[in-house]
Design an enzyme around this catalytic site. Structure first.
Site, PDB file in Angstrom:
ATOM      1  N   GLU A   1     -20.763   0.915  12.989  1.00 30.36           N
ATOM      2  CA  GLU A   1     -20.332   0.011  11.930  1.00 30.36           C
ATOM      3  C   GLU A   1     -21.477  -0.926  11.568  1.00 30.36           C
ATOM      4  O   GLU A   1     -22.042  -1.590  12.441  1.00 30.36           O
ATOM      5  CB  GLU A   1     -19.103  -0.775  12.403  1.00 30.36           C
ATOM      6  CG  GLU A   1     -18.685  -1.897  11.469  1.00 30.36           C
ATOM      7  CD  GLU A   1     -18.383  -1.415  10.052  1.00 30.36           C
ATOM      8  OE1 GLU A   1     -19.057  -1.898   9.113  1.00 30.36           O
ATOM      9  OE2 GLU A   1     -17.489  -0.569   9.904  1.00 30.36           O
ATOM     10  N   VAL A  36     -26.344   4.324  10.377  1.00 29.43           N
ATOM     11  CA  VAL A  36     -26.677   5.728  10.596  1.00 29.43           C
ATOM     12  C   VAL A  36     -27.854   6.086   9.703  1.00 29.43           C
ATOM     13  O   VAL A  36     -27.815   5.877   8.490  1.00 29.43           O
ATOM     14  CB  VAL A  36     -25.472   6.634  10.286  1.00 29.43           C
ATOM     15  CG1 VAL A  36     -25.863   8.101  10.429  1.00 29.43           C
ATOM     16  CG2 VAL A  36     -24.297   6.297  11.197  1.00 29.43           C
ATOM     17  N   GLY A  71     -17.285   3.647   2.470  1.00 26.44           N
ATOM     18  CA  GLY A  71     -16.734   2.824   1.406  1.00 26.44           C
ATOM     19  C   GLY A  71     -16.397   3.634   0.173  1.00 26.44           C
ATOM     20  O   GLY A  71     -16.301   4.863   0.211  1.00 26.44           O
ATOM     21  N   ASP A 111      -9.785   2.292 -10.386  1.00 30.33           N
ATOM     22  CA  ASP A 111     -11.026   1.856  -9.754  1.00 30.33           C
ATOM     23  C   ASP A 111     -12.092   1.409 -10.740  1.00 30.33           C
ATOM     24  O   ASP A 111     -13.008   0.674 -10.360  1.00 30.33           O
ATOM     25  CB  ASP A 111     -11.607   2.991  -8.895  1.00 30.33           C
ATOM     26  CG  ASP A 111     -10.724   3.320  -7.712  1.00 30.33           C
ATOM     27  OD1 ASP A 111      -9.755   2.586  -7.481  1.00 30.33           O
ATOM     28  OD2 ASP A 111     -11.011   4.313  -7.015  1.00 30.33           O
ATOM     29  N   MET A 117      -9.666  -1.500  -5.133  1.00 32.27           N
ATOM     30  CA  MET A 117      -9.792  -0.061  -5.415  1.00 32.27           C
ATOM     31  C   MET A 117      -8.828   0.703  -4.515  1.00 32.27           C
ATOM     32  O   MET A 117      -9.226   1.343  -3.529  1.00 32.27           O
ATOM     33  CB  MET A 117     -11.240   0.384  -5.213  1.00 32.27           C
ATOM     34  CG  MET A 117     -12.203  -0.348  -6.134  1.00 32.27           C
ATOM     35  SD  MET A 117     -13.947  -0.027  -5.787  1.00 32.27           S
ATOM     36  CE  MET A 117     -14.092   1.654  -6.360  1.00 32.27           C
ATOM     37  N   ALA A 119      -5.051   3.160  -4.424  1.00 29.79           N
ATOM     38  CA  ALA A 119      -4.231   4.084  -5.213  1.00 29.79           C
ATOM     39  C   ALA A 119      -2.966   3.414  -5.747  1.00 29.79           C
ATOM     40  O   ALA A 119      -2.579   3.635  -6.895  1.00 29.79           O
ATOM     41  CB  ALA A 119      -3.857   5.306  -4.366  1.00 29.79           C
ATOM     42  N   HIS A 244      19.048  -6.639  14.038  1.00 33.14           N
ATOM     43  CA  HIS A 244      18.557  -6.624  15.409  1.00 33.14           C
ATOM     44  C   HIS A 244      19.088  -5.394  16.127  1.00 33.14           C
ATOM     45  O   HIS A 244      20.283  -5.096  16.030  1.00 33.14           O
ATOM     46  CB  HIS A 244      19.015  -7.879  16.150  1.00 33.14           C
ATOM     47  CG  HIS A 244      18.680  -7.862  17.613  1.00 33.14           C
ATOM     48  ND1 HIS A 244      17.415  -8.169  18.073  1.00 33.14           N
ATOM     49  CD2 HIS A 244      19.438  -7.558  18.705  1.00 33.14           C
ATOM     50  CE1 HIS A 244      17.414  -8.057  19.396  1.00 33.14           C
ATOM     51  NE2 HIS A 244      18.638  -7.695  19.804  1.00 33.14           N
TER      52      HIS A 244
END
Length: 267
Positions: A1, A36, A71, A111, A117, A119, A244
């Site tokens: 990340e 990466v 992304g 988008d 962005m 659906a 509940h």
């Protein structure tokens, strides 16, 4: 990340921290602030090359499968927008409150216009534009009430503001948390990890944000979306009767903590 936390830019930091802790217990290993630089096929699989985000510290890891998730971006390739004179707002198509572009008979949604962005946001915009064209009814979609969901196990879902956003905006707020370890249904299901966090205006008690970590967070967030859309206070939800035992009682408990400082079923 590449970032220093998981979940992307929109996630609440406290939620991201707890989310990562839960996934680590499942055996997931993380390399934060890491990028990466390449993936190569080897005789036995794949070699993934990484290095520290700031540069240096190169490493190589062996893998059977590599899932690339980098992304999302607007897909406006080869639409011919410039050819017909559609004005842009940066990389987005510029539209008015009716989703009409600078070319009167062309509308744009999804988008390629402003807003998250996602659906479900695009779907609602499509329905609103269709309704406007058929009836003339003005479209209304509050992007602040569009929920986000991370589809993992457990799921993470949120709607409205994060604590970081409220602090940056100088908004005085209060918060309440309720852990699923104190929820009867979650205990019966063996899904006790996670919590519900509710953020509300310190002066008016108006709901500002709701954040959930749970296996069914994507389902549970709908009640919070409805509450924020209609301007509910945390006390409003706290006083609504919930069946509940259900997971939704955790949301009620969190709003009780926010409104009153304690919950009936406090852990």
């Amino acid at each position: 990340e590449f970032l220093d936390s998981i979940g992307g830019l929109g996630i609440d930091k406290e939620v991201a921290k707890q989310f990562m802790a839960i996934l680590k217990k499942q055996g997931v290993e993380f390399k934060m602030k890491t990028k990466v630089t390449g993936v190569e096929r080897t005789g036995s699989g794949l070699a993934v090359k990484t290095e520290v985000a700031e540069g240096g510290g190169a490493e190589t890891a062996e893998a059977d499968v590599v899932l690339v998730c980098v992304g999302r971006r607007e897909f406006n390739d080869n639409l011919g927008l410039a050819d017909v004179g559609v004005q842009m707002d940066g990389r987005k198509v510029k539209v008015d409150h009716h989703y009409r572009t600078s070319v009167p008979n062309i509308y744009a949604i999804g988008d390629i216009v402003q807003g998250p962005m996602l659906a479900h946001k695009a779907e609602d915009e499509g329905a609103l534009v269709s309704e406007f064209l058929a009836t003339g009814k003005d479209p209304h979609l509050d992007y602040n009430t569009v929920p986000s969901v991370v589809y993992t196990h457990p799921e993470v879902a949120w709607v409205g503001k994060t604590e970081e956003q409220l602090k940056a905006e100088g908004v005085e707020y209060k918060k309440g948390k309720f852990v699923f370890g104190a929820n009867s249904r979650a205990k019966a299901n063996g899904e006790e990890a996670g919590f519900v966090k509710v953020l509300a205006c310190k002066k008016t008690d108006k709901l500002l944000g709701v954040h959930i970590i749970n296996a069914l967070a994507g389902e549970l967030i709908a009640e919070a979306c409805l509450a924020i859309e209609y301007g509910a206070a945390s006390e409003d939800l706290a006083r609504v009767c919930h069946a509940h035992p259900t997971l939704s009682e955790a949301l009620k408990g969190a709003t009780q903590m926010t409104a009153f400082g304690k919950a009936v079923n406090s852990p």
